[in-house]
Enzyme design. Sequence first.
Site, PDB file in Angstrom:
ATOM      1  N   GLU A  49     -15.603  65.921  46.726  1.00 27.76           N
ATOM      2  CA  GLU A  49     -16.491  64.905  46.148  1.00 27.76           C
ATOM      3  C   GLU A  49     -15.775  63.571  46.216  1.00 27.76           C
ATOM      4  OE1 GLU A  49     -17.806  65.587  42.094  1.00 27.76           O
ATOM      5  OE2 GLU A  49     -19.203  63.902  42.258  1.00 27.76           O
ATOM      6  N   CYS A 247     -21.500  65.607  40.825  1.00 27.20           N
ATOM      7  CA  CYS A 247     -22.467  64.688  40.196  1.00 27.20           C
ATOM      8  C   CYS A 247     -22.921  63.597  41.152  1.00 27.20           C
ATOM      9  CB  CYS A 247     -21.840  64.047  38.969  1.00 27.20           C
ATOM     10  SG  CYS A 247     -21.530  65.204  37.643  1.00 27.20           S
ATOM     11  N   ASN A 378     -27.063  70.111  41.756  1.00 30.69           N
ATOM     12  CA  ASN A 378     -25.732  70.349  41.191  1.00 30.69           C
ATOM     13  C   ASN A 378     -25.838  70.290  39.680  1.00 30.69           C
ATOM     14  OD1 ASN A 378     -22.667  70.259  41.132  1.00 30.69           O
ATOM     15  ND2 ASN A 378     -23.161  68.357  40.061  1.00 30.69           N
ATOM     16  N   GLU A 379     -25.349  71.268  38.994  1.00 26.33           N
ATOM     17  CA  GLU A 379     -25.317  71.260  37.516  1.00 26.33           C
ATOM     18  C   GLU A 379     -26.639  70.802  36.915  1.00 26.33           C
ATOM     19  OE1 GLU A 379     -21.881  69.394  35.770  1.00 26.33           O
ATOM     20  OE2 GLU A 379     -20.545  70.934  36.573  1.00 26.33           O
TER      21      GLU A 379
END
Length: 665
Positions: A49, A247, A378-379
């Site tokens: 990331e 994120c 994601n999440e």
Amino acid sequence: MHMKKQILSLCVGAALLAPHFATAQKTLQVAVNAPKGDIQPTMWGVFFEDINMGADGGIYAELVKNRSFEFFKPMMGWTVLGNKATEGDLLVVNRYAEKPSNPRFLRATVRNAAKGEMGLVNEGFKGMGFKKDLRYDFSVLYRQAAPGVKLHVELVDSTSKVIGSTVVALPKSGEAWEKATASLTATATVPKGRMNLWLEGSGRVDLDMISLFPTDTWKGRPGGMRADMIQMLADMKPGFLRFPGGCIVEGYDLSQRYQWKNTIGPVEDRQLIINRWNFEFAHRPAPDYFQTFGLGFFEYFQLAEDMGAEPMPILNAGMACQFNSAELVPLDELDPFVQDALDLIEFANGDTTTRWGRERAKMGHPAPFHLKMLGIGNENWGPQYIERLKVFTKAIKEKYPDMVLITSSGTDPDFKPFSPEGFNYLDTTLRTMKADVIDEHFYRTPDWFFANANRYDNYPRNGPKIFAGEYAAQSDKPVSIRNKNNMQTALAEAAFMTGMERNADVVNMASYAPLFAHSEGWQWTPDMIWVDNLRAFGTPNYYVQKLYSLNRGNKILPVTLDKENVAGQDSLYASAVLDTKTNEVIVKLVNASGKAQDVALNLQGAKKLAAQGKLTVLQASDLNMVNTLNDPMALAPKESTIAVKGKNVKLAAQPYSFSIVRIKM
Ligand code: AHR
């Protein structure tokens, strides 16, 4: 859920305080003759990331910060040099209507300037690292009505001493943007240098994409990646490369989400956006953190291919980060997001007659990238995620039934107040939906990791596979700036990973997160690999990951201590695998206590073992020990040999150690 409470792990804390002395021998039974499941080649991978200056200022080797004047403050990173420029002589101009993907450029009006009278200096990302005798490639896009100005490029050290220079002619004129290039060699190694750009002559010239790259990039690719950082990943032989996050996929709001189509094609056309980690943490602000996308989806696919890793892109599910704006795309407006997913598969796998396959070929890769899996979200959590996931799943599976979809189980199974209800809702729903793979994330204390070494022992054997997509033991607490990559966290992860490996029939993939951090530009700690402008080092956590990856095997072997899984008894944790390609038995053992422990390995059913095996040990005298830029190998694996007697091996497990025994059959 699926979790038997690990009482014994509570003993770990006490055991850590115990004096160092060897205790009575224990016997570890490894059922070499009874493999119980396959280990996927993808098992141990890496998660990338752009956080902590991971891409810009990190693996993306561009040295010029704000090369096209697109940061919020257009001159961020640049300072005017000399006393010749008067107001308006160096002006950032915006041509948004003409070029929305790269609207700004610098217009320089030069009046009879000698070298040293008018120019700019770029500070780089926390300075620029230069290496003695290395060639650097400079390039610039320019446009002018008539020639009259030339550029002097200088590499300077922190005292402004020139350590390399060249002259760049700008010979062409007209309406079109032209590219000028030049090379220069550094005469000294400098960790925090800068680049001067002097304008000499008379005339008005427009400048954009002012760029400087070292030539020692990964695989020598011009405009490529920092080789030392990438080499550390390649050395791990990762099974997969997850990108681009995290994120960053979601964005603070949807305008800041990661859009892969904006990250391919000519670099000057890739539209820059703010990096969400720019402002996420008030305690670690990074006002100069942007995503230029010089490193984009093509480069990630290529990197995965270079390393022999399966590419694993993650796409936005029509939801911005639920910790931030939680902005949602209405279900009836989700089509473009779903289309992005379908187009991405075509970009990766389509032949060159397809629209997106052609784009890939134009970038120099006519052959497909063989994408097999794709993450949706994601999440993300809650019914809003499930509703959107269903739309993606239907469209993707209709067109590409074999594409493996990775789905989110939210932020963390033990994160309050999301869980346990939030996690259980997603887990149950995803299982009912017959999801392919469920992504679980853990940022927890070392004690949690030790206690959860048996987490997967009772997971359902049928149904979705597990991807432990992000995990890292936090020596202090999640998101604390006091977290350290110390031996305690590395051992806790190694112990947890024995549980993943013992259950590799369920856990098919796992990756530590985050991957990289710049020592001056980080927002989040702990991180697996730390760097400055010239150096990179692996934390003990890196070595744990690497050792698992290099010793992965392809069959799970049952391993027991007194007929039980070894998940904390006497602070011991173990797993064992078989590599049928090399015909080796590989046993991993964590001794989390501060005392040496004699462990007898009994390799049941093994036929004809070599008389000697290889022993690799990562060990520390103190759980707080860390590696640093100046002492990068304080904690690093050491190799030796170990005697094998028949089917037995005597292993003296050192205090606070992770040992790997590898024996040929
Ligand atoms: O790894 C850092 C962040 O942790 C990731 O971006 C996110 O997925 C998780 O919350």
